[in-house]
Write a protein that holds these residues in place. Structure first.
Motif, PDB file in Angstrom:
ATOM      1  N   LEU A  11       0.829  -1.190   0.000  1.00  0.00           N
ATOM      2  CA  LEU A  11       0.000   0.000   0.000  1.00  0.00           C
ATOM      3  C   LEU A  11       0.865   1.242   0.000  1.00  0.00           C
ATOM      4  CD1 LEU A  11      -3.045   0.796   0.270  1.00  0.00           C
ATOM      5  CD2 LEU A  11      -2.683   0.879   2.723  1.00  0.00           C
ATOM      6  N   PHE A  12       0.491   2.210  -0.831  1.00  0.00           N
ATOM      7  CA  PHE A  12       1.090   3.540  -0.823  1.00  0.00           C
ATOM      8  C   PHE A  12      -0.058   4.531  -0.860  1.00  0.00           C
ATOM      9  CE2 PHE A  12       2.505   7.238  -3.370  1.00  0.00           C
ATOM     10  CZ  PHE A  12       3.365   7.781  -2.419  1.00  0.00           C
ATOM     11  N   GLN A  13      -0.161   5.377   0.149  1.00  0.00           N
ATOM     12  CA  GLN A  13      -1.256   6.324   0.307  1.00  0.00           C
ATOM     13  C   GLN A  13      -2.575   5.580   0.176  1.00  0.00           C
ATOM     14  OE1 GLN A  13      -0.405   9.612  -2.314  1.00  0.00           O
ATOM     15  NE2 GLN A  13       1.335  10.259  -1.091  1.00  0.00           N
ATOM     16  N   ASP A  14      -3.382   5.873  -0.862  1.00  0.00           N
ATOM     17  CA  ASP A  14      -4.671   5.197  -1.054  1.00  0.00           C
ATOM     18  C   ASP A  14      -4.626   4.169  -2.176  1.00  0.00           C
ATOM     19  OD1 ASP A  14      -5.909   6.648   0.963  1.00  0.00           O
ATOM     20  OD2 ASP A  14      -6.592   8.220  -0.389  1.00  0.00           O
ATOM     21  N   CYS A  15      -3.417   3.708  -2.544  1.00  0.00           N
ATOM     22  CA  CYS A  15      -3.252   2.783  -3.659  1.00  0.00           C
ATOM     23  C   CYS A  15      -2.653   1.466  -3.193  1.00  0.00           C
ATOM     24  CB  CYS A  15      -2.340   3.382  -4.726  1.00  0.00           C
ATOM     25  SG  CYS A  15      -2.999   4.870  -5.489  1.00  0.00           S
ATOM     26  N   SER A  16      -3.402   0.403  -3.386  1.00  0.00           N
ATOM     27  CA  SER A  16      -2.897  -0.935  -3.083  1.00  0.00           C
ATOM     28  C   SER A  16      -2.162  -1.461  -4.308  1.00  0.00           C
ATOM     29  CB  SER A  16      -4.066  -1.860  -2.745  1.00  0.00           C
ATOM     30  OG  SER A  16      -3.617  -3.175  -2.560  1.00  0.00           O
ATOM     31  N   VAL A  17      -1.096  -2.215  -4.068  1.00  0.00           N
ATOM     32  CA  VAL A  17      -0.336  -2.864  -5.141  1.00  0.00           C
ATOM     33  C   VAL A  17      -0.402  -4.356  -4.893  1.00  0.00           C
ATOM     34  CG1 VAL A  17       1.919  -3.113  -6.236  1.00  0.00           C
ATOM     35  CG2 VAL A  17       1.209  -0.887  -5.347  1.00  0.00           C
ATOM     36  N   LEU A  18      -0.703  -5.130  -5.927  1.00  0.00           N
ATOM     37  CA  LEU A  18      -0.798  -6.578  -5.805  1.00  0.00           C
ATOM     38  C   LEU A  18      -0.439  -7.221  -7.129  1.00  0.00           C
ATOM     39  CD1 LEU A  18      -4.207  -7.762  -6.665  1.00  0.00           C
ATOM     40  CD2 LEU A  18      -4.168  -5.484  -5.660  1.00  0.00           C
ATOM     41  N   LEU A  19      -0.345  -8.526  -7.116  1.00  0.00           N
ATOM     42  CA  LEU A  19      -0.139  -9.290  -8.342  1.00  0.00           C
ATOM     43  C   LEU A  19      -1.478  -9.864  -8.769  1.00  0.00           C
ATOM     44  CD1 LEU A  19       3.098 -11.255  -7.442  1.00  0.00           C
ATOM     45  CD2 LEU A  19       2.897  -9.199  -8.838  1.00  0.00           C
ATOM     46  N   SER A  20      -1.804  -9.746 -10.036  1.00  0.00           N
ATOM     47  CA  SER A  20      -3.010 -10.350 -10.585  1.00  0.00           C
ATOM     48  C   SER A  20      -2.673 -10.879 -11.964  1.00  0.00           C
ATOM     49  CB  SER A  20      -4.138  -9.320 -10.673  1.00  0.00           C
ATOM     50  OG  SER A  20      -5.302  -9.913 -11.210  1.00  0.00           O
ATOM     51  N   ASN A  21      -2.952 -12.133 -12.192  1.00  0.00           N
ATOM     52  CA  ASN A  21      -2.629 -12.783 -13.467  1.00  0.00           C
ATOM     53  C   ASN A  21      -1.151 -12.631 -13.810  1.00  0.00           C
ATOM     54  OD1 ASN A  21      -5.316 -13.668 -14.113  1.00  0.00           O
ATOM     55  ND2 ASN A  21      -5.801 -11.538 -14.586  1.00  0.00           N
ATOM     56  N   GLY A  22      -0.293 -12.615 -12.786  1.00  0.00           N
ATOM     57  CA  GLY A  22       1.142 -12.517 -13.005  1.00  0.00           C
ATOM     58  C   GLY A  22       1.632 -11.136 -13.373  1.00  0.00           C
ATOM     59  N   ARG A  23       0.798 -10.118 -13.148  1.00  0.00           N
ATOM     60  CA  ARG A  23       1.166  -8.741 -13.495  1.00  0.00           C
ATOM     61  C   ARG A  23       0.958  -7.820 -12.298  1.00  0.00           C
ATOM     62  NH1 ARG A  23      -1.703 -10.270 -18.346  1.00  0.00           N
ATOM     63  NH2 ARG A  23      -0.205 -10.428 -20.037  1.00  0.00           N
TER      64      ARG A  23
END
Length: 171
Positions: A107-119
């Motif tokens: 998470l950065f500020q109001d943005c989550s970062v994750l992996l989806s479909n290998g991206r």
């Protein structure tokens, strides 16, 4: 003393009655979240429970302004992750999305970062999911908006995430 109270003896901190293991801390919000059934948020200063969720959480991340909870599940065919994100305002409901993923969340500020479909994929506090064309196998997001991922070459790649208004952009 209730299970949600701080033990008054010096150095004891929280009692052993937490509903799950500690998943993430947000010193900026002054809170921590537990993982497991009915993930819960607790005050770091008083030890009192602030709120519960009705969901299971296996991972979480907190920033100064938001919290993201992840719940992973796997079948023989695929792994999925239900992601829930909310702002630090206790009155804001969680926004949810279900994605094909077995990766880590950040998470950065109001943005989550994750992996989806290998991206690499972002998920905003407003509920917008944006999948990039950046292949990755593992991801780590730091509080300053840097993203470290293992790319298809097997080497560490560095990127950034920016939060502008309602949009999250990985570049």
């Amino acid at each position: 003393m209730g299970k949600d109270d701080v033990d008054q003896e010096a150095g004891k901190g929280f009692t052993t009655g937490l509903p799950g293991s500690v998943g993430c801390l947000s010193p900026e919000q002054g809170t921590m979240w537990t993982l497991g059934d009915k993930a819960s948020e607790f005050s770091l200063t008083t030890g009192k429970k602030i709120r519960d969720t009705a969901q299971f959480a296996s991972d979480c991340a907190s920033s100064e302004t938001s919290t993201v909870l992840g719940s992973f599940s796997a079948t023989s065919d695929e792994s999925t992750q239900e992601i829930s994100i909310t702002s630090g305002s206790r009155s804001t409901p969680f926004k949810k999305v279900s994605v094909k993923s077995a990766g880590e969340i950040g998470l950065f500020q109001d943005c989550s970062v994750l992996l989806s479909n290998g991206r690499l994929t972002s998920f905003s506090a407003q509920g917008t999911t944006t999948e990039t064309h950046i292949n990755a196998h593992s991801v780590l997001t730091t509080p300053d908006g840097r993203i470290y991922s293992i790319g298809s070459s097997g080497k560490v790649e560095q990127r950034t995430i920016t939060a502008k208004g309602r949009n999250c952009r990985i570049g």
